[in-house]
Design a protein around this motif. Structure first.
Motif, PDB file in Angstrom:
ATOM      1  N   PHE B  34       2.594  -5.378 -11.282  1.00  0.00           N
ATOM      2  CA  PHE B  34       3.401  -4.354 -10.305  1.00  0.00           C
ATOM      3  C   PHE B  34       3.296  -4.883  -8.843  1.00  0.00           C
ATOM      4  O   PHE B  34       2.408  -5.807  -8.732  1.00  0.00           O
ATOM      5  CB  PHE B  34       2.323  -3.087 -10.197  1.00  0.00           C
ATOM      6  CG  PHE B  34       2.209  -2.324 -11.493  1.00  0.00           C
ATOM      7  CD1 PHE B  34       0.965  -2.752 -12.221  1.00  0.00           C
ATOM      8  CD2 PHE B  34       3.072  -1.151 -12.042  1.00  0.00           C
ATOM      9  CE1 PHE B  34       0.916  -2.052 -13.426  1.00  0.00           C
ATOM     10  CE2 PHE B  34       2.658  -0.797 -13.240  1.00  0.00           C
ATOM     11  CZ  PHE B  34       1.461  -1.105 -13.736  1.00  0.00           C
ATOM     12  N   TYR B  36       3.316  -3.028  -4.841  1.00  0.00           N
ATOM     13  CA  TYR B  36       3.254  -2.000  -4.057  1.00  0.00           C
ATOM     14  C   TYR B  36       3.252  -2.447  -2.714  1.00  0.00           C
ATOM     15  O   TYR B  36       2.992  -3.371  -2.228  1.00  0.00           O
ATOM     16  CB  TYR B  36       1.817  -1.650  -4.291  1.00  0.00           C
ATOM     17  CG  TYR B  36       1.566  -0.698  -5.607  1.00  0.00           C
ATOM     18  CD1 TYR B  36       1.132  -1.285  -6.761  1.00  0.00           C
ATOM     19  CD2 TYR B  36       1.446   0.892  -5.831  1.00  0.00           C
ATOM     20  CE1 TYR B  36       0.991  -0.629  -8.019  1.00  0.00           C
ATOM     21  CE2 TYR B  36       1.542   1.309  -6.791  1.00  0.00           C
ATOM     22  CZ  TYR B  36       0.996   0.727  -8.016  1.00  0.00           C
ATOM     23  OH  TYR B  36       0.677   1.425  -8.908  1.00  0.00           O
ATOM     24  N   GLN B  38       2.763  -0.765   1.249  1.00  0.00           N
ATOM     25  CA  GLN B  38       2.028   0.101   2.212  1.00  0.00           C
ATOM     26  C   GLN B  38       2.457  -0.025   3.665  1.00  0.00           C
ATOM     27  O   GLN B  38       2.392  -0.878   4.418  1.00  0.00           O
ATOM     28  CB  GLN B  38       0.483   0.083   2.158  1.00  0.00           C
ATOM     29  CG  GLN B  38      -0.410   0.948   2.814  1.00  0.00           C
ATOM     30  CD  GLN B  38      -1.911   0.575   2.815  1.00  0.00           C
ATOM     31  OE1 GLN B  38      -2.156  -0.350   2.812  1.00  0.00           O
ATOM     32  NE2 GLN B  38      -2.594   1.880   2.911  1.00  0.00           N
ATOM     33  N   GLY B  43      -0.107   5.895   2.161  1.00  0.00           N
ATOM     34  CA  GLY B  43      -0.647   5.327   0.961  1.00  0.00           C
ATOM     35  C   GLY B  43      -0.024   4.187   0.295  1.00  0.00           C
ATOM     36  O   GLY B  43       1.479   3.947   0.899  1.00  0.00           O
ATOM     37  N   LEU B  44      -0.227   3.631  -0.740  1.00  0.00           N
ATOM     38  CA  LEU B  44       0.669   2.618  -1.536  1.00  0.00           C
ATOM     39  C   LEU B  44       1.645   3.310  -2.123  1.00  0.00           C
ATOM     40  O   LEU B  44       1.369   4.410  -2.910  1.00  0.00           O
ATOM     41  CB  LEU B  44      -0.389   1.847  -2.406  1.00  0.00           C
ATOM     42  CG  LEU B  44      -1.354   0.664  -1.693  1.00  0.00           C
ATOM     43  CD1 LEU B  44      -2.443   1.184  -0.728  1.00  0.00           C
ATOM     44  CD2 LEU B  44      -1.910  -0.272  -2.824  1.00  0.00           C
ATOM     45  N   LEU B  46       4.638   2.229  -5.227  1.00  0.00           N
ATOM     46  CA  LEU B  46       4.997   1.404  -6.251  1.00  0.00           C
ATOM     47  C   LEU B  46       6.617   1.021  -5.748  1.00  0.00           C
ATOM     48  O   LEU B  46       7.400   1.428  -5.377  1.00  0.00           O
ATOM     49  CB  LEU B  46       5.187   2.159  -7.583  1.00  0.00           C
ATOM     50  CG  LEU B  46       5.798   1.311  -8.630  1.00  0.00           C
ATOM     51  CD1 LEU B  46       4.780  -0.058  -8.774  1.00  0.00           C
ATOM     52  CD2 LEU B  46       6.407   1.708  -9.875  1.00  0.00           C
ATOM     53  N   LYS B  49       8.077  -2.835 -10.896  1.00  0.00           N
ATOM     54  CA  LYS B  49       6.999  -3.212 -12.118  1.00  0.00           C
ATOM     55  C   LYS B  49       7.895  -4.043 -13.067  1.00  0.00           C
ATOM     56  O   LYS B  49       9.167  -3.910 -13.043  1.00  0.00           O
ATOM     57  CB  LYS B  49       6.305  -2.120 -12.701  1.00  0.00           C
ATOM     58  CG  LYS B  49       7.426  -0.942 -13.207  1.00  0.00           C
ATOM     59  CD  LYS B  49       6.737   0.061 -13.961  1.00  0.00           C
ATOM     60  CE  LYS B  49       7.538   0.950 -14.774  1.00  0.00           C
ATOM     61  NZ  LYS B  49       6.864   2.215 -15.456  1.00  0.00           N
ATOM     62  N   PHE B  89       1.100  -5.525  -1.969  1.00  0.00           N
ATOM     63  CA  PHE B  89       0.160  -5.775  -2.829  1.00  0.00           C
ATOM     64  C   PHE B  89       0.555  -5.919  -4.277  1.00  0.00           C
ATOM     65  O   PHE B  89       1.600  -5.128  -4.693  1.00  0.00           O
ATOM     66  CB  PHE B  89      -0.795  -4.478  -2.958  1.00  0.00           C
ATOM     67  CG  PHE B  89      -1.728  -4.176  -1.657  1.00  0.00           C
ATOM     68  CD1 PHE B  89      -1.019  -3.415  -0.847  1.00  0.00           C
ATOM     69  CD2 PHE B  89      -2.837  -4.663  -1.614  1.00  0.00           C
ATOM     70  CE1 PHE B  89      -1.971  -3.073   0.289  1.00  0.00           C
ATOM     71  CE2 PHE B  89      -3.696  -4.239  -0.478  1.00  0.00           C
ATOM     72  CZ  PHE B  89      -3.132  -3.488   0.459  1.00  0.00           C
TER      73      PHE B  89
END
Lengths: 113, 111
Positions: B34, B36, B38, B43-44, B46, B49, B89
């Motif tokens: 994945f 991600y 931010q 928040g993170l 998606l 993926k 991330f």
């Protein structure tokens, strides 16, 4: 679905006080993660539940931290007593099952003075 | 144990530049991978993926290909915008195991 909901969004408390952070999972999700994020240490996994059972709590800093899932859709993270070094943004995330993506809440910014 | 290593940041680019953020992983079996993102104060989320080798995930102009042979999942975008400024991330998940995140890469795009 409204997504993962965390409360409160911001919390300021005095050292020594008890703090409770709350998280509502997305309906039907069966895994829950609690993370802590700071500038110094980045994103740290605190604890991970699967089907309401704690699977891995090796990231919980010490006995002052505890997490529960009283039911399938709700979790709490408690810090007692709180210390200034606990100041961070705390995120919870849920996912439907293994190998699927996790959905994150907006986080709770905790400041302990 | 499982681990993810990301390119260290911060990364600063000009608008319309080509972006690559490297990500390599260590895991047994066949994890799902994945990316991600931010944004400040959030928040993170998606971004994309891939669940098996040679899969390509894509979203919002970003792409990443699951390379089993090099255990990599590099993030690319052909022309970045100021609005892409964020922390990215890389993460993996294997079976019922926990999600494992890289350390994050801060990206800043200048106009």
């Amino acid at each position: 679905d409204a997504g993962v909901i965390q409360s409160p969004r911001h919390e300021v408390t005095e050292m020594g006080q008890e703090v409770t952070l709350r998280c509502k999972l997305i309906s039907g999700h069966n895994s829950l993660f609690w993370y802590r994020q700071t500038m110094m240490r980045g994103l740290e996994l605190l604890i991970y539940f699967n089907n309401n059972v704690p699977i891995d709590d090796s990231g919980m800093p010490e006995d002052r931290f505890s997490a529960k899932m009283p039911n399938a859709s709700f979790s709490t993270l408690k810090i007692q007593p709180s210390e200034p070094r606990d100041s961070a943004v705390y995120f919870c995330a849920s996912r439907l099952d293994s190998n699927t993506e996790a959905f994150f809440g907006q986080g709770t910014r905790l400041t302990v003075v | 144990g499982d681990s993810v290593t990301q390119m260290e940041g911060p990364v600063t680019l000009s608008e319309e530049a080509f972006l690559t953020i490297n990500c390599t992983y260590t895991a047994t079996g066949y994890p799902s991978l994945f990316w991600y993102v931010q944004y400040p104060g959030e928040g993170l989320q998606l971004l994309l993926k891939a669940t098996k080798a040679d899969d390509k995930g894509s979203n919002k102009g970003f792409e990443a290909t699951y390379r089993k042979e090099t255990t990599s999942f590099h993030l690319e975008k052909g022309s970045v915008q100021v609005s892409d400024s964020a922390v990215y991330f890389c993460a993996l998940s294997r079976g019922a195991q926990k999600l494992v995140f890289g350390q994050g890469t801060r990206l800043t795009i200048n106009p």
